[in-house]
Scaffold this motif. Structure first.
Motif, mmCIF file in Angstrom:
data_model
loop_
_atom_site.group_PDB
_atom_site.id
_atom_site.type_symbol
_atom_site.label_atom_id
_atom_site.label_comp_id
_atom_site.label_asym_id
_atom_site.label_seq_id
_atom_site.Cartn_x
_atom_site.Cartn_y
_atom_site.Cartn_z
ATOM 1 N N MET A 176 0.865 -1.125 0.141
ATOM 2 C CA MET A 176 0.069 -0.104 0.015
ATOM 3 C C MET A 176 0.744 1.159 0.001
ATOM 4 N N ILE A 177 0.389 2.284 -0.506
ATOM 5 C CA ILE A 177 0.963 3.477 -0.762
ATOM 6 C C ILE A 177 0.240 4.527 -0.080
ATOM 7 N N TYR A 178 0.937 5.743 0.780
ATOM 8 C CA TYR A 178 0.356 6.796 1.046
ATOM 9 C C TYR A 178 0.227 7.868 0.128
ATOM 10 N N PHE A 179 -0.626 8.462 -0.355
ATOM 11 C CA PHE A 179 -1.012 9.354 -1.228
ATOM 12 C C PHE A 179 -1.718 10.664 -0.742
ATOM 13 N N LYS A 180 -1.099 11.670 -1.043
ATOM 14 C CA LYS A 180 -1.980 13.157 -0.760
ATOM 15 C C LYS A 180 -1.467 13.952 -1.910
ATOM 16 N N ARG A 181 -2.543 14.831 -2.015
ATOM 17 C CA ARG A 181 -2.655 16.044 -3.022
ATOM 18 C C ARG A 181 -2.857 17.244 -2.257
ATOM 19 N N TYR A 182 -2.076 18.225 -2.613
ATOM 20 C CA TYR A 182 -2.118 19.565 -2.265
ATOM 21 C C TYR A 182 -2.442 20.377 -3.500
ATOM 22 N N LYS A 183 -3.425 21.115 -3.214
ATOM 23 C CA LYS A 183 -3.739 22.146 -4.237
ATOM 24 C C LYS A 183 -3.019 23.520 -3.999
ATOM 25 N N THR A 184 -2.465 24.110 -5.242
ATOM 26 C CA THR A 184 -1.774 25.278 -5.247
ATOM 27 C C THR A 184 -2.208 26.161 -6.075
ATOM 28 N N GLU A 185 -1.706 27.372 -6.253
ATOM 29 C CA GLU A 185 -1.945 28.186 -7.210
ATOM 30 C C GLU A 185 -1.458 27.977 -8.566
ATOM 31 N N HIS A 186 -0.270 27.249 -8.328
ATOM 32 C CA HIS A 186 0.433 26.825 -9.615
ATOM 33 C C HIS A 186 0.048 25.381 -10.195
ATOM 34 N N GLY A 187 -0.646 24.720 -9.366
ATOM 35 C CA GLY A 187 -0.961 23.382 -9.865
ATOM 36 C C GLY A 187 -0.955 22.289 -8.542
#
Length: 101
Positions: A1-12
């Protein structure tokens, strides 16, 4: 299994991925240290199967990837190649950045 996290920024989107078994460890080699204990919250998003992580990766601005399985997914998606993978005490690491001019 893999930990996955997404952060939204003004650049992408910025993504963080880490093989599950590495969270909580400190990986050292010479002067290089990857503290996956102190900074575990950066990586600890959803805990997913590899195929589910692969489906979530789209256009990204930046990525921090740690672990054998995690780096292989990025290579398979064509976002990096084997030559770009750095190893710290045997643990694969990738950092990707998109630079717009």
């Amino acid at each position: 299994m893999i930990y996955f996290k997404r952060y939204k920024t003004e650049h992408g989107d910025v993504i963080a991925m880490c093989d599950e078994e590495l969270i909580g460890k400190i990986i050292k080699e010479g002067k290089i240290e990857i503290d996956l204990n102190k900074y575990s919250s950066f990586y600890k998003g959803e805990l997913l199967k590899e195929e589910d992580v692969e489906a979530l990766i789209g256009d990204i601005y930046s990525a921090n990837i740690v672990g054998e399985r995690s780096t292989k997914i990025i290579i398979k998606k064509g976002l990096a190649n084997e030559n770009e993978v750095r190893k710290v005490n045997g643990v694969p690491l990738l950092q990707l950045f998109k630079i717009d001019y």
